[in-house]
Design an enzyme around this catalytic site. Structure first.
Site, PDB file in Angstrom:
ATOM      1  N   GLU A 165      11.844  38.776  42.218  1.00 53.60           N
ATOM      2  CA  GLU A 165      11.527  40.038  41.530  1.00 53.60           C
ATOM      3  C   GLU A 165      11.887  41.282  42.336  1.00 53.60           C
ATOM      4  OE1 GLU A 165       7.502  40.033  40.108  1.00 53.60           O
ATOM      5  OE2 GLU A 165       7.883  38.423  38.702  1.00 53.60           O
ATOM      6  N   GLU A 200       8.467  31.581  36.718  1.00 54.16           N
ATOM      7  CA  GLU A 200       7.015  31.836  36.713  1.00 54.16           C
ATOM      8  C   GLU A 200       6.564  32.094  35.282  1.00 54.16           C
ATOM      9  OE1 GLU A 200       5.684  35.085  39.225  1.00 54.16           O
ATOM     10  OE2 GLU A 200       6.926  34.392  40.895  1.00 54.16           O
TER      11      GLU A 200
HETATM   12  C1  FCB Z   1       4.689  38.022  39.754  1.00 54.55           C
HETATM   13  C2  FCB Z   1       4.837  37.669  41.225  1.00 54.55           C
HETATM   14  C3  FCB Z   1       3.890  36.605  41.692  1.00 54.55           C
HETATM   15  C4  FCB Z   1       2.521  36.762  41.074  1.00 54.55           C
HETATM   16  C5  FCB Z   1       2.623  36.901  39.572  1.00 54.55           C
HETATM   17  C6  FCB Z   1       1.303  37.003  38.869  1.00 54.55           C
HETATM   18  O1  FCB Z   1       5.130  39.328  39.557  1.00 54.55           O
HETATM   19  O2  FCB Z   1       6.138  37.221  41.479  1.00 54.55           O
HETATM   20  O3  FCB Z   1       3.858  36.622  43.084  1.00 54.55           O
HETATM   21  O4  FCB Z   1       1.880  37.816  41.653  1.00 54.55           O
HETATM   22  O5  FCB Z   1       3.396  38.018  39.252  1.00 54.55           O
END
Ligand code: FCB
Length: 453
Positions: free
Chosen positions: A165, A358
């Protein structure tokens, strides 16, 4: 049509170093900008830090057993740069590198494929003091670090993610100041940082390709939130949502094409160049060539979305959520279709395989009698999001895998320990782990390759 996940679909879970490892002062680890940021009054909820977190640095064997018990096929974790190179460059901390070596061996022995993220935000403080990402040398520092890690682990690790990110650690860290290092720089500097970060990505890809002993599979993980979701299936609404999704603004954390066009196409998107013209420095020499090294996949971190409809002139118009629209404890709106549209829009525009790197939700979980943690809201969330992913796969979108965020509750950056994202509950005072109902549910999803979805 009967919906299915591909036969070789990868089911995993994700974490990151600073959020789980703890052992911040152990075995020669250097300081990261998060260690320093957490000590600033008011920076993190309740003034907490990742000093101990889930103590994974010591509990990793138990954590691998949990993963094995859940039937996880893959585990995405990150390496702490300052644990490996305490000063960010220069002398290698053997003990730090040994930790990841043992972790990789442990995972492989448990039949779990490691997915290694090189950088998930814990930037070495020593490099920050040399100017950090604003210093043009920063991309070489990152490539040097990548080389150390790849030389040691690439005989066993095949799957690599360069950065996690970038838009968030640059946007929150250097533009709005809510994440480490907590700076609020002017736009020209933020854009320079962004450029150096992209360059670091490109040089790391070159390093991995050049040095890896086992043929590597390389990706890059993007935050794509909020995903622009069309309010209806009409062509006009889909077009409007796509346009909104890839339009650039002056807030770098909301920009999608700014962070991906250079990496895949080797150029910044035109709308952004027009909007940011007076704040952009000229791009030098071969930079765009270095940035756009061939990639094997794009990692998408998908949490929430917003709805768009086409206006009379075709321009996207955001539609407010209905009153009472459900939200997670983080106050993120629940929009399951985000998973479908993020995968579709990215796969179409960039023609690369996609991995959901994620996805998950935070809630105020608690331990009930007999060490049970009932989290029906998380099962409900995951079920509906995964159904949308199944729809994407059934539509022929090339989605290779899914990593649930997170394996266990952990240090949620500026929100400290307030948000519990895990499918495993962590009782921080005792470091006891308890499988939540969602963990047992996820095990069934994995065993059935998503047939239960
Ligand atoms: C993302 C991050 C991760 C975690 C999630 C909830 O932005 O990559 O580390 O904090 O959100």
């Amino acid at each position: 049509m009967h919906m299915m996940f591909p036969k070789d679909f990868i089911w995993g879970a994700a974490t990151s170093a600073y959020q789980i490892e703890g052992a911040a002062q152990e075995d020669g680890r250097g300081l990261s900008i998060w260690d320093v940021f957490c000590r600033k009054p008011g920076a993190v909820w309740q003034g907490k830090s990742g000093d101990i977190a889930c103590d994974h640095y010591h509990c990793w064997r138990e954590d691998i057993s949990l993963m094995k018990g859940l039937g996880l096929q893959a585990y995405r974790f990150s390496i702490a740069w300052p644990r490996v190179l305490p000063q960010g460059k220069g002398p290698v901390n053997k003990k730090g590198l040994d930790f990841y070596d043992r972790l990789v061996d442990g995972l492989l022995a448990a039949g779990i494929t490691p997915y290694v993220t090189l950088f998930h935000w814990d930037y070495p403080q020593a490099l920050h003091e040399l100017g950090g990402w604003l210093n043009r040398d920063s991309s070489d520092w990152f490539a040097g670090y990548a080389e150390v890690v790849v030389s040691r682990l690439s005989d066993r690790v095949q799957n690599w993610l360069t950065l996690n990110e970038p838009q968030i650690f640059v946007g929150f860290g250097y533009q709005d100041g809510t994440h480490a290092p907590g700076e609020r720089l002017e736009l020209p500097q933020v854009l320079q940082i962004a450029h150096n970060v992209l360059l670091a990505h490109g040089k790391a890809v070159q390093t991995i390709r050049g040095r890896a002993r086992v043929k590597p599979c390389i990706g890059y993980a993007l935050s794509v939130n909020p995903v622009a979701v069309p309010a209806t299936d009409s062509t006009a609404d889909i077009r409007a949502a796509r346009r909104a999704f890839f339009t650039n603004t002056k807030q770098v954390w909301t920009n999608n094409s700014w962070w991906t066009d250079p990496v895949v196409f080797g150029r910044y998107p035109e709308d952004g160049c027009r909007l940011l013209a007076k704040d952009l420095s000229p791009v030098s020499g071969d930079d765009m060539k270095i940035i756009s090294q061939p990639l094997d996949f794009l990692g998408l971190n998908v949490y929430f979305g917003e709805l768009y409809r086409s206006g009379a002139d075709g321009a996207p118009g955001k539609i407010p959520f209905a009153s009472g629209h459900e939200r997670t404890s983080f106050d993120w709106p629940v929009v399951p279709e985000s998973l479908y549209w993020a995968a579709k829009f990215y796969a179409e525009r960039y023609a690369l395989p996609v991995i959901i790197a994620e996805n998950g939700m935070s809630s105020r979980d608690s331990v009930e009698s007999a060490n049970k943690v009932h989290d029906p809201q998380r099962i409900n969330f995951l079920h509906r999001y995964l159904r949308e992913l199944k729809r994407a796969c059934s539509d022929g979108i090339d989605v290779r895998g899914y990593f649930l965020w997170s394996l266990m509750d952990n240090f949620e950056w500026a929100a400290g320990y307030r948000e519990r994202f895990g499918i495993v509950y962590v009782d921080y005072p005792t470091q006891q782990r308890i499988l939540k109902d969602s963990a047992l549910w996820y095990r069934e999803v994995i065993t059935s390759n998503g047939a239960t979805i």
